[in-house]
Design a protein around this motif. Structure first.
Motif, PDB file in Angstrom:
ATOM      1  N   CYS A 194       7.908   2.303  17.065  1.00  0.00           N
ATOM      2  CA  CYS A 194       9.241   2.381  17.653  1.00  0.00           C
ATOM      3  C   CYS A 194      10.361   2.143  16.784  1.00  0.00           C
ATOM      4  O   CYS A 194      10.093   1.654  15.743  1.00  0.00           O
ATOM      5  CB  CYS A 194       9.163   1.297  18.976  1.00  0.00           C
ATOM      6  N   ASN A 195      11.521   2.531  17.387  1.00  0.00           N
ATOM      7  CA  ASN A 195      12.766   2.197  16.579  1.00  0.00           C
ATOM      8  C   ASN A 195      13.466   1.078  17.318  1.00  0.00           C
ATOM      9  O   ASN A 195      13.922   1.035  18.445  1.00  0.00           O
ATOM     10  CB  ASN A 195      13.679   3.502  16.585  1.00  0.00           C
ATOM     11  N   HIS A 196      13.471  -0.150  16.583  1.00  0.00           N
ATOM     12  CA  HIS A 196      14.266  -1.090  16.983  1.00  0.00           C
ATOM     13  C   HIS A 196      15.400  -1.513  16.156  1.00  0.00           C
ATOM     14  O   HIS A 196      15.356  -1.482  14.979  1.00  0.00           O
ATOM     15  CB  HIS A 196      13.373  -2.604  17.064  1.00  0.00           C
ATOM     16  N   PRO A 197      16.527  -1.579  16.886  1.00  0.00           N
ATOM     17  CA  PRO A 197      17.730  -1.722  15.855  1.00  0.00           C
ATOM     18  C   PRO A 197      17.873  -2.876  15.167  1.00  0.00           C
ATOM     19  O   PRO A 197      18.599  -2.871  14.130  1.00  0.00           O
ATOM     20  CB  PRO A 197      18.838  -1.923  16.957  1.00  0.00           C
ATOM     21  N   SER A 198      17.223  -4.062  15.516  1.00  0.00           N
ATOM     22  CA  SER A 198      16.989  -5.314  14.455  1.00  0.00           C
ATOM     23  C   SER A 198      15.783  -5.374  13.745  1.00  0.00           C
ATOM     24  O   SER A 198      15.626  -6.478  13.187  1.00  0.00           O
ATOM     25  CB  SER A 198      17.433  -6.477  15.526  1.00  0.00           C
ATOM     26  N   ALA A 199      15.193  -4.288  13.806  1.00  0.00           N
ATOM     27  CA  ALA A 199      13.814  -4.241  12.939  1.00  0.00           C
ATOM     28  C   ALA A 199      13.822  -4.712  11.367  1.00  0.00           C
ATOM     29  O   ALA A 199      14.689  -4.223  10.655  1.00  0.00           O
ATOM     30  CB  ALA A 199      12.874  -3.228  12.960  1.00  0.00           C
ATOM     31  N   TYR A 200      13.084  -5.847  10.926  1.00  0.00           N
ATOM     32  CA  TYR A 200      12.830  -6.213   9.675  1.00  0.00           C
ATOM     33  C   TYR A 200      12.017  -5.007   8.953  1.00  0.00           C
ATOM     34  O   TYR A 200      12.576  -4.725   7.754  1.00  0.00           O
ATOM     35  CB  TYR A 200      12.297  -7.454   9.473  1.00  0.00           C
ATOM     36  N   ALA A 201      11.158  -4.549   9.638  1.00  0.00           N
ATOM     37  CA  ALA A 201      10.459  -3.402   9.049  1.00  0.00           C
ATOM     38  C   ALA A 201       9.967  -2.741  10.134  1.00  0.00           C
ATOM     39  O   ALA A 201       9.641  -2.987  11.427  1.00  0.00           O
ATOM     40  CB  ALA A 201       9.138  -3.999   8.520  1.00  0.00           C
ATOM     41  N   SER A 202       9.637  -1.372  10.080  1.00  0.00           N
ATOM     42  CA  SER A 202       9.016  -0.214  11.184  1.00  0.00           C
ATOM     43  C   SER A 202       7.759   0.281  10.551  1.00  0.00           C
ATOM     44  O   SER A 202       7.865   0.951   9.376  1.00  0.00           O
ATOM     45  CB  SER A 202      10.179   0.822  11.310  1.00  0.00           C
ATOM     46  N   VAL A 203       6.846   0.241  11.249  1.00  0.00           N
ATOM     47  CA  VAL A 203       5.692   0.577  10.643  1.00  0.00           C
ATOM     48  C   VAL A 203       4.849   1.525  11.729  1.00  0.00           C
ATOM     49  O   VAL A 203       5.265   1.373  12.855  1.00  0.00           O
ATOM     50  CB  VAL A 203       4.507  -0.544  10.224  1.00  0.00           C
ATOM     51  N   ALA A 204       3.696   2.146  11.434  1.00  0.00           N
ATOM     52  CA  ALA A 204       2.902   2.810  12.237  1.00  0.00           C
ATOM     53  C   ALA A 204       1.958   1.970  12.884  1.00  0.00           C
ATOM     54  O   ALA A 204       1.604   0.807  12.320  1.00  0.00           O
ATOM     55  CB  ALA A 204       2.229   3.892  11.482  1.00  0.00           C
ATOM     56  N   ALA A 205       1.218   2.297  13.919  1.00  0.00           N
ATOM     57  CA  ALA A 205       0.258   1.420  14.487  1.00  0.00           C
ATOM     58  C   ALA A 205      -1.168   1.693  13.651  1.00  0.00           C
ATOM     59  O   ALA A 205      -2.037   2.192  14.093  1.00  0.00           O
ATOM     60  CB  ALA A 205       0.000   1.792  15.988  1.00  0.00           C
ATOM     61  N   LYS A 206      -0.745   1.147  12.455  1.00  0.00           N
ATOM     62  CA  LYS A 206      -2.067   1.049  11.663  1.00  0.00           C
ATOM     63  C   LYS A 206      -2.385  -0.379  11.116  1.00  0.00           C
ATOM     64  O   LYS A 206      -1.234  -1.141  10.629  1.00  0.00           O
ATOM     65  CB  LYS A 206      -1.881   2.108  10.393  1.00  0.00           C
ATOM     66  N   HIS A 207      -3.562  -0.870  10.972  1.00  0.00           N
ATOM     67  CA  HIS A 207      -3.751  -2.150  10.782  1.00  0.00           C
ATOM     68  C   HIS A 207      -3.152  -2.532   9.515  1.00  0.00           C
ATOM     69  O   HIS A 207      -2.584  -3.729   9.162  1.00  0.00           O
ATOM     70  CB  HIS A 207      -5.348  -2.314  10.853  1.00  0.00           C
ATOM     71  N   LEU A 208      -3.479  -1.782   8.460  1.00  0.00           N
ATOM     72  CA  LEU A 208      -3.257  -2.298   6.871  1.00  0.00           C
ATOM     73  C   LEU A 208      -1.644  -2.272   6.947  1.00  0.00           C
ATOM     74  O   LEU A 208      -1.088  -3.235   6.374  1.00  0.00           O
ATOM     75  CB  LEU A 208      -3.800  -1.265   6.098  1.00  0.00           C
ATOM     76  N   GLU A 209      -1.042  -1.261   7.377  1.00  0.00           N
ATOM     77  CA  GLU A 209       0.317  -1.201   7.354  1.00  0.00           C
ATOM     78  C   GLU A 209       1.228  -2.426   8.119  1.00  0.00           C
ATOM     79  O   GLU A 209       2.101  -2.861   7.511  1.00  0.00           O
ATOM     80  CB  GLU A 209       0.953   0.053   7.999  1.00  0.00           C
ATOM     81  N   ILE A 210       0.637  -2.996   9.230  1.00  0.00           N
ATOM     82  CA  ILE A 210       0.971  -4.122   9.828  1.00  0.00           C
ATOM     83  C   ILE A 210       0.820  -5.368   8.933  1.00  0.00           C
ATOM     84  O   ILE A 210       1.564  -6.266   8.953  1.00  0.00           O
ATOM     85  CB  ILE A 210       0.531  -4.270  11.464  1.00  0.00           C
ATOM     86  N   VAL A 211      -0.368  -5.500   8.529  1.00  0.00           N
ATOM     87  CA  VAL A 211      -0.895  -6.707   7.701  1.00  0.00           C
ATOM     88  C   VAL A 211       0.161  -6.719   6.476  1.00  0.00           C
ATOM     89  O   VAL A 211       0.551  -7.928   6.128  1.00  0.00           O
ATOM     90  CB  VAL A 211      -2.176  -6.759   7.252  1.00  0.00           C
ATOM     91  N   ASN A 212       0.284  -5.707   5.979  1.00  0.00           N
ATOM     92  CA  ASN A 212       1.162  -5.739   4.594  1.00  0.00           C
ATOM     93  C   ASN A 212       2.748  -6.210   5.100  1.00  0.00           C
ATOM     94  O   ASN A 212       3.511  -6.893   4.414  1.00  0.00           O
ATOM     95  CB  ASN A 212       1.372  -4.164   3.993  1.00  0.00           C
ATOM     96  N   ALA A 213       3.308  -5.513   6.263  1.00  0.00           N
ATOM     97  CA  ALA A 213       4.583  -5.833   6.575  1.00  0.00           C
ATOM     98  C   ALA A 213       4.676  -7.160   7.135  1.00  0.00           C
ATOM     99  O   ALA A 213       5.631  -7.998   6.584  1.00  0.00           O
ATOM    100  CB  ALA A 213       5.091  -4.986   7.741  1.00  0.00           C
TER     101      ALA A 213
END
Length: 225
Positions: free
Chosen positions: A64-83
């Motif tokens: 999703c696009n959040h205006p205050s996001a520190y990081a934006s990632v896909a719904a993938k486990h590895l991407e989220i953990v790295n973020a």
């Protein structure tokens, strides 16, 4: 290092959330929040583009696009953990910066007094310029020394770091030419100390004092932080 960072998962897909939890728990630096336990900093993993960010939170937006996001990632486990790992580093850096600022507020006067006494002691003992420079090199406050002829004769590491990237390296040059305008305002007594100014994009506090040297001359010392 932070003792604990609170991580909350605000994800609508319960199955995806459940599969993500074990991967987060495997990483020592990542700690899932305990409900009802307050933390000064928190990381929110959310797929809600309208999530209302509160003080002390940073957002990792998932699909999703959040205006205050520190990081934006896909719904993938590895991407989220790295973020999440990067977000923890962000909070560690933020805390270190706060600690540094608070330390200077609380102990700035003591550092200035210490710097003055070290230089005075070095002069009283007739130490060489090389020895004087080694003494002040690691001072936790930026220091510039200007001789009786107006030339910058010494800059410790903190001061050198401050001028990195500048068009002019002041060391060995006339202060009135090489130092920023704000420094010379203080040197010519056009402003009162402590003098707060914005120099090279950084807000600093400037102070000065004099140290007697041989032949009835004196050196001017600028301290800033």
């Amino acid at each position: 290092m932070l003792e604990k960072i609170s991580i909350s998962l605000d994800l609508s897909d319960a199955a995806f959330k459940s599969s993500l939890l074990p991967l987060i728990e495997e990483v020592d630096m990542l700690n899932l929040s305990v409900e009802g336990t307050p933390y000064p900093e928190e990381i929110i993993v959310t797929d809600d583009a309208e999530y209302s960010v509160k003080t002390g939170e940073i957002i990792i937006a998932v699909d999703c696009n959040h205006p205050s996001a520190y990081a934006s990632v896909a719904a993938k486990h590895l991407e989220i953990v790295n973020a999440l790992k990067k977000a923890v580093c962000y909070w560690e850096t933020a805390r270190m910066n706060r600690t540094s600022v608070n330390s200077m507020k609380n102990h700035g006067g003591l550092l200035e007094e210490l710097a003055s006494k070290i230089l005075k002691s070095a002069q009283d003992k007739k130490l060489s310029a090389a020895v004087c420079q080694s003494i002040v090199q690691d001072m936790p406050i930026a220091m510039v020394v200007i001789d009786s002829k107006g030339s910058v004769v010494l800059m410790n590491e903190k001061a050198q770091d401050f001028f990195k990237g500048s068009d002019v390296n002041p060391q060995g040059k006339l202060a009135e030419i090489a130092l920023p305008y704000e420094f010379n305002e203080l040197l010519t007594d056009k402003v009162q100390e402590p003098y707060e100014a914005v120099v090279n994009g950084s807000r600093i506090t400037l102070k000065k004092f004099t140290v007697p040297v041989g032949n009835h001359n004196s050196a001017t010392v600028l301290l800033f932080y």
